[in-house]
Design a protein around this motif. Structure first.
Motif, mmCIF file in Angstrom:
data_model
loop_
_atom_site.group_PDB
_atom_site.id
_atom_site.type_symbol
_atom_site.label_atom_id
_atom_site.label_comp_id
_atom_site.label_asym_id
_atom_site.label_seq_id
_atom_site.Cartn_x
_atom_site.Cartn_y
_atom_site.Cartn_z
ATOM 1 N N VAL A 1 -11.849 -30.073 6.402
ATOM 2 C CA VAL A 1 -11.102 -29.088 5.880
ATOM 3 C C VAL A 1 -9.707 -29.475 5.813
ATOM 4 N N VAL B 1 -14.053 -23.151 -4.780
ATOM 5 C CA VAL B 1 -13.542 -23.107 -3.593
ATOM 6 C C VAL B 1 -12.793 -21.705 -3.320
ATOM 7 N N PHE C 1 -4.126 -22.627 0.468
ATOM 8 C CA PHE C 1 -5.590 -22.171 1.135
ATOM 9 C C PHE C 1 -6.357 -23.455 1.556
ATOM 10 N N ASP C 2 -7.568 -23.366 2.281
ATOM 11 C CA ASP C 2 -8.039 -24.406 2.913
ATOM 12 C C ASP C 2 -9.289 -24.732 1.946
ATOM 13 N N ALA C 3 -9.840 -26.098 2.047
ATOM 14 C CA ALA C 3 -10.830 -26.339 1.095
ATOM 15 C C ALA C 3 -11.622 -27.392 2.127
ATOM 16 N N THR C 4 -13.025 -27.377 2.083
ATOM 17 C CA THR C 4 -13.957 -28.477 2.813
ATOM 18 C C THR C 4 -14.081 -29.574 1.698
ATOM 19 N N PRO D 1 -16.715 -32.462 1.338
ATOM 20 C CA PRO D 1 -18.278 -33.032 1.694
ATOM 21 C C PRO D 1 -18.346 -34.430 1.114
#
Lengths: 109, 139
Positions: free
Chosen positions: A20, A61, A78-81, A83
């Protein structure tokens, strides 16, 4: 008002798979609220960016709807994953129909 | 530009009327906006966090942060602004955390309201009082 609009985005260059990360974005824009008056007392018409989206490899997102209460030069954190390796695409939609875009790549490693 | 005494007085009255209008109108619209977002559903008092400064010296840029575990979207309202709605944060499948921060304008000392729509279909509400030294809407 479409001149001098510069998007700035801070994304780490690499991350581990599934990590993250925190993304910071800022776009220089007047964000005229439609409440202010000019020297002659006429209301200055509203001219803002009304929507901001962030996508990673086509998957959403965050999607933010903005109103005149957003400050000049709207800033978001903001937070982002992450993958997999790929591209973050940032899009800002202006009241006047302009669309501002920015892309940042991220690698896994 | 030259104004006669009478014209100046008229302009002043007009400006006063403009200032008075949005303030009077906002009380009912806030309830309507909340109802539109929630569909009239009940709201829990916990589950959403709104971080805002207690005192904001400059109403033009007030840093705020919202977060809510398991939220699909969060609505933020500034109850004392001429247009109360601030923004709606909608989180997608790749959002790392259900939180975001930004900077907003506040016209005067007022209450901020954040309402989160959770993924299970329920709603949570919180509010924070912010004291504003210099208003940020240039009214």
């Amino acid at each position: 008002m479409a001149e001098g609009v510069t998007p700035r985005v801070k994304v780490p260059k690499s991350a581990s798979a599934g990590e993250v990360i925190t993304i910071k974005t800022l776009i220089s824009h007047q964000m005229e609220s439609g409440q202010r008056k000019d020297d002659d007392g006429n209301v200055i018409p509203r001219s803002i960016i009304n929507r901001f989206t962030c996508e990673f490899n086509g998957e959403n997102v965050i999607d933010i709807k903005m109103e005149p209460a957003m400050s000049t030069n709207p800033y978001f954190e903001f937070d982002a994953t992450v993958p997999e390796a790929g591209d973050f695409k940032f899009t800002w939609y202006d009241d006047d129909g302009s669309v501002y875009e920015e892309t940042k790549s991220i690698t896994i490693g | 530009m030259d104004f006669s005494r009478r014209e100046t007085f008229g302009l002043g009255l007009g400006a006063l009327a403009l200032m008075a209008l949005p303030v009077g109108a906002s009380a009912s619209t806030i309830e309507e906006m909340i109802a539109e977002f929630t569909g009239g559903a009940d709201m829990a008092d916990t589950g959403v966090t709104l971080t805002a400064p207690e005192i904001a010296e400059n109403g033009n840029t007030v840093p705020i942060a919202v977060s809510a575990e398991g939220a699909s979207s969060i609505l933020v309202l500034a109850t004392g602004n001429p247009t109360p709605s601030v923004g709606t944060f909608t989180f997608g499948p790749l959002a790392g955390a259900r939180s975001a921060s930004t900077r907003i304008r506040l016209a005067k000392t007022q209450e901020l309201v954040a309402i989160a729509k959770l993924e299970d279909g329920t709603f949570a509400r919180t509010s924070a009082e912010v004291k504003v030294t210099i208003g940020g809407c240039g009214g």
